[in-house]
Design a protein around this motif. Structure first.
Motif, PDB file in Angstrom:
ATOM      1  N   GLU A  60       7.679  -4.631  16.523  1.00 56.67           N
ATOM      2  CA  GLU A  60       7.520  -4.251  15.121  1.00 56.67           C
ATOM      3  C   GLU A  60       6.145  -4.688  14.628  1.00 56.67           C
ATOM      4  OE1 GLU A  60       9.700  -2.626  13.104  1.00 56.67           O
ATOM      5  OE2 GLU A  60      11.030  -2.370  14.829  1.00 56.67           O
ATOM      6  N   ALA A  61       5.568  -3.906  13.757  1.00 56.58           N
ATOM      7  CA  ALA A  61       4.269  -4.251  13.168  1.00 56.58           C
ATOM      8  C   ALA A  61       4.436  -5.389  12.171  1.00 56.58           C
ATOM      9  CB  ALA A  61       3.678  -3.038  12.463  1.00 56.58           C
ATOM     10  N   VAL A  62       3.392  -6.187  12.024  1.00 52.71           N
ATOM     11  CA  VAL A  62       3.384  -7.227  10.999  1.00 52.71           C
ATOM     12  C   VAL A  62       3.434  -6.520   9.647  1.00 52.71           C
ATOM     13  CG1 VAL A  62       2.013  -9.058   9.940  1.00 52.71           C
ATOM     14  CG2 VAL A  62       2.089  -8.841  12.424  1.00 52.71           C
ATOM     15  N   PRO A  63       4.377  -6.876   8.772  1.00 54.81           N
ATOM     16  CA  PRO A  63       4.455  -6.187   7.480  1.00 54.81           C
ATOM     17  C   PRO A  63       3.194  -6.416   6.656  1.00 54.81           C
ATOM     18  CG  PRO A  63       6.271  -7.759   7.744  1.00 54.81           C
ATOM     19  CD  PRO A  63       5.385  -7.893   8.932  1.00 54.81           C
ATOM     20  N   ARG A  64       2.677  -5.344   6.113  1.00 58.73           N
ATOM     21  CA  ARG A  64       1.496  -5.395   5.259  1.00 58.73           C
ATOM     22  C   ARG A  64       1.930  -5.192   3.812  1.00 58.73           C
ATOM     23  NH1 ARG A  64       0.298  -4.684  10.480  1.00 58.73           N
ATOM     24  NH2 ARG A  64      -1.886  -4.634  11.067  1.00 58.73           N
ATOM     25  N   PRO A  65       1.173  -5.735   2.877  1.00 52.61           N
ATOM     26  CA  PRO A  65       1.523  -5.530   1.468  1.00 52.61           C
ATOM     27  C   PRO A  65       1.174  -4.123   0.995  1.00 52.61           C
ATOM     28  CG  PRO A  65      -0.495  -6.796   1.642  1.00 52.61           C
ATOM     29  CD  PRO A  65       0.032  -6.626   3.036  1.00 52.61           C
ATOM     30  N   GLY A  66       1.905  -3.670   0.014  1.00 50.44           N
ATOM     31  CA  GLY A  66       1.645  -2.367  -0.578  1.00 50.44           C
ATOM     32  C   GLY A  66       2.325  -1.241   0.167  1.00 50.44           C
TER      33      GLY A  66
ATOM     34  N   ALA B  74     -12.958   3.883   2.907  1.00 48.78           N
ATOM     35  CA  ALA B  74     -13.851   3.533   1.806  1.00 48.78           C
ATOM     36  C   ALA B  74     -13.171   2.601   0.818  1.00 48.78           C
ATOM     37  CB  ALA B  74     -14.327   4.800   1.093  1.00 48.78           C
ATOM     38  N   GLN B  75     -11.893   2.867   0.519  1.00 48.69           N
ATOM     39  CA  GLN B  75     -11.150   1.996  -0.394  1.00 48.69           C
ATOM     40  C   GLN B  75     -10.957   0.625   0.227  1.00 48.69           C
ATOM     41  OE1 GLN B  75      -7.162   3.218  -1.213  1.00 48.69           O
ATOM     42  NE2 GLN B  75      -6.899   1.741  -2.862  1.00 48.69           N
ATOM     43  N   PHE B  76     -10.619   0.572   1.503  1.00 45.09           N
ATOM     44  CA  PHE B  76     -10.380  -0.713   2.172  1.00 45.09           C
ATOM     45  C   PHE B  76     -11.626  -1.572   2.184  1.00 45.09           C
ATOM     46  CE2 PHE B  76     -10.158  -3.390   5.987  1.00 45.09           C
ATOM     47  CZ  PHE B  76      -8.968  -4.065   5.717  1.00 45.09           C
TER      48      PHE B  76
ATOM     49  N   GLY C   5      -1.961  -4.896  -6.959  1.00 40.93           N
ATOM     50  CA  GLY C   5      -0.627  -5.379  -6.621  1.00 40.93           C
ATOM     51  C   GLY C   5      -0.690  -6.400  -5.489  1.00 40.93           C
ATOM     52  N   GLU C   6       0.256  -6.285  -4.552  1.00 51.19           N
ATOM     53  CA  GLU C   6       0.326  -7.219  -3.419  1.00 51.19           C
ATOM     54  C   GLU C   6      -0.918  -7.159  -2.538  1.00 51.19           C
ATOM     55  OE1 GLU C   6       3.797  -6.095  -1.254  1.00 51.19           O
ATOM     56  OE2 GLU C   6       4.999  -7.662  -2.176  1.00 51.19           O
ATOM     57  N   ARG C   7      -1.556  -5.998  -2.483  1.00 53.60           N
ATOM     58  CA  ARG C   7      -2.719  -5.838  -1.608  1.00 53.60           C
ATOM     59  C   ARG C   7      -3.850  -6.786  -1.972  1.00 53.60           C
ATOM     60  NH1 ARG C   7      -4.187   0.271  -1.601  1.00 53.60           N
ATOM     61  NH2 ARG C   7      -3.876  -0.065  -3.799  1.00 53.60           N
ATOM     62  N   ALA C   8      -3.914  -7.213  -3.234  1.00 52.12           N
ATOM     63  CA  ALA C   8      -4.983  -8.114  -3.665  1.00 52.12           C
ATOM     64  C   ALA C   8      -4.839  -9.490  -3.027  1.00 52.12           C
ATOM     65  CB  ALA C   8      -4.979  -8.248  -5.187  1.00 52.12           C
ATOM     66  N   GLU C   9      -3.631  -9.838  -2.588  1.00 49.72           N
ATOM     67  CA  GLU C   9      -3.403 -11.151  -1.993  1.00 49.72           C
ATOM     68  C   GLU C   9      -3.908 -11.230  -0.555  1.00 49.72           C
ATOM     69  OE1 GLU C   9       0.703 -12.119  -2.462  1.00 49.72           O
ATOM     70  OE2 GLU C   9       0.676 -11.619  -4.585  1.00 49.72           O
TER      71      GLU C   9
END
Length: 115
Positions: free
Chosen positions: A77-83, A110-112, A35-39
């Protein structure tokens, strides 16, 4: 590469798995799977974490050096992350409530890092 070669028996399952595992992050498969995390690349995540830590440091400095009778400052506020519905990803991002602060689990790390 023809995927029908796998059904024909000229492409081994192991070779197919290696090819899929090493697809580039910008591939259609990665976008469909992640999803968005791939970007976001590792560099993007590290930059977002650096911005968050800098904002927290500035907020702490300003909070300590303000007039003691002044209203407390709102935490950054934290920088918005995807997913994950816009929730920050593992990496020590700031949170408003100290009860929600946690470190990443071994599986998340491990996934990251793709292990």
């Amino acid at each position: 590469m023809d995927l029908l070669d796998w059904h024909r028996g000229t492409l081994t399952t192991r070779r197919l798995a290696v090819l899929v595992r090493h697809l580039p992050p910008e591939s259609a498969f990665a976008r469909a799977h992640e999803g968005e995390r791939a970007e976001w690349t590792l560099t993007d995540h590290l930059l977002a974490a650096a911005v968050d830590h800098l904002a927290i440091g500035n907020w702490m400095f300003a909070s300590v050096n303000r007039d003691e009778y002044a209203d407390p400052l709102d935490p950054p506020e934290a920088v918005p992350r995807p997913g994950a519905g816009g929730a920050p990803t593992p990496g020590g991002t700031p949170a408003r409530d100290s009860s929600t602060v946690r470190g990443p689990s071994g599986a998340e790390l491990a996934q990251f890092f793709g292990a």
